[in-house]
Write an enzyme that holds these catalytic residues in place. Structure first.
Site, PDB file in Angstrom:
ATOM      1  N   THR A 225       1.082  -1.329   0.068  1.00 36.87           N
ATOM      2  CA  THR A 225      -0.424  -0.001   0.032  1.00 36.87           C
ATOM      3  C   THR A 225       0.453   1.496  -0.113  1.00 36.87           C
ATOM      4  O   THR A 225       2.574   1.511   0.143  1.00 36.87           O
ATOM      5  CB  THR A 225      -1.020   0.215   0.944  1.00 36.87           C
ATOM      6  OG1 THR A 225      -1.474   1.425   0.717  1.00 36.87           O
ATOM      7  CG2 THR A 225      -0.226  -0.359   2.829  1.00 36.87           C
TER       8      THR A 225
ATOM      9  N   TYR B  84      -1.975   0.111  10.050  1.00 34.96           N
ATOM     10  CA  TYR B  84      -2.085  -0.459   9.043  1.00 34.96           C
ATOM     11  C   TYR B  84      -0.693  -0.528   7.658  1.00 34.96           C
ATOM     12  O   TYR B  84       0.000  -1.695   7.347  1.00 34.96           O
ATOM     13  CB  TYR B  84      -3.194  -0.166   7.910  1.00 34.96           C
ATOM     14  CG  TYR B  84      -3.433  -0.512   6.983  1.00 34.96           C
ATOM     15  CD1 TYR B  84      -3.437  -2.084   6.315  1.00 34.96           C
ATOM     16  CD2 TYR B  84      -3.306   0.313   5.406  1.00 34.96           C
ATOM     17  CE1 TYR B  84      -3.722  -2.446   4.792  1.00 34.96           C
ATOM     18  CE2 TYR B  84      -3.812  -0.113   3.748  1.00 34.96           C
ATOM     19  CZ  TYR B  84      -3.683  -1.172   3.974  1.00 34.96           C
ATOM     20  OH  TYR B  84      -3.778  -1.362   2.494  1.00 34.96           O
TER      21      TYR B  84
END
Length: 327
Positions: A117, A141
């Site tokens: 990501t 995350y």
């Protein structure tokens, strides 16, 4: 036929990846615990209901299908939740990745395509993110994904694991042919949330934060069509199978859209207003994240077929209109 183990293969991106793999001549094996995925999204190869946190489930899948590669999509991925419960994100994301990597190596499957990501880069306003940008994640995350990248590099050095890493941010749209699409429980992504509000499936879209240092005060993000995204993953898989070695690629349009701009685009595509209520910022949200894809274009030969935000919204809207879509 060459099998590819696709973790999260019953989920949004994973199901699209399975379709792309099947079209490219592979047999995708969807490995999913169905915590957020849908078994009826598995249409392009065998399904294994399994838990990445259980090594025995993985060993059985590798022994049965003997995949030539892994595509790892499965992960906890909600920024706000990761800030509220970081322990769960570290435990699940890293624990499952470690189990998967070790099971793959034990089975002699040394090609690994990892769905990372752009959240690994953190909040770097005004910077076009590329593969050389320093990674400074600001939420659990992004930090857990960055740690998995490090883990892959460690196993590459010690066990000869070949890996390609893709970093991207907002994935949008749906299969234009209507076979698979986006359907989360609960829904968390901006475009389907807006479409739900337009269709009356929720009272309104909540706009989280209007005081960011952006032109209109709302967060700015890059968007990439899900079918273009998974096409890049197939190119990355072939890169590994051709013996070209480790690499990492950013995937994005290189253009950022604010939340208000996406709202306006959704209204234009559907010709209907989006009900909106304003809310406070969410912890861990960066003001602006925009990712270039020059390296993927030049090195992998990636060419997005649906780069326009309007196409992403149109395809997502068409998927949401399908009979049987969960309301």
């Amino acid at each position: 036929m060459q099998h590819v183990l696709v973790t999260g293969g019953a989920g949004y991106i994973g199901a699209h990846a399975c379709k792309a793999l099947a079209r490219a001549g592979f047999v995708p094996v969807a490995f999913d615990n169905l915590s957020t995925g849908w078994e009826d999204a598995v249409k392009f190869g065998p399904f294994v209901k399994g838990d990445l946190m259980k090594r025995a489930d993985l060993d059985a899948a590798f022994a049965r299908y003997r995949p030539v590669a892994v595509m790892h999509f499965a992960a906890l991925s909600l920024v706000g939740e990761s800030m509220a419960d970081p322990g769960r994100y570290w435990r699940v994301n890293l624990g499952s990745a470690l189990n998967l990597i070790e099971a793959a190596i034990a089975a002699g499957c040394l090609n690994f395509v990892f769905s990372s990501t752009c959240a690994t880069y953190g909040d770097q306003d005004g910077v076009m993110l590329d593969e050389t940008t320093a990674q400074r994640p600001i939420n659990s995350y992004g930090a857990s994904k960055r740690a998995i990248e490090d883990m892959l590099n460690n196993f590459s050095a010690s066990h000869g694991l070949n890996r390609v890493i893709f970093r991207y941010f907002n994935v949008a749209g749906a299969d234009p042919e209507g076979e698979v699409g986006e359907q989360h429980r609960p829904e968390t992504h901006l475009i389907p949330l807006m479409l739900d509000a337009i269709e009356g499936r929720r009272p309104a879209l909540t706009l989280y934060g209007t005081d960011y240092s952006t032109p209109d005060g709302t967060c700015v993000r890059d968007y990439v069509h899900v079918t273009d995204l998974v096409a890049a993953h197939v190119l990355g898989l072939n890169w590994l199978l051709d013996g070209k070695g480790n690499s990492e690629f950013n995937l994005g349009s290189g253009k950022g859209f604010s939340v208000r701009e996406v709202i306006a685009a959704s209204s234009a595509v559907t010709n209907r207003p989006v009900p909106v209520v304003e809310g406070p910022r969410r912890a861990g949200d960066a003001a602006a994240l925009v990712s270039g894809s020059r390296r993927a274009v030049e090195v992998l030969g990636w060419k997005p077929h649906h780069p326009d935000l309007a196409d992403m919204i149109r395809h997502a809207h068409a998927w949401g209109q399908k009979p049987g879509f969960a309301k």
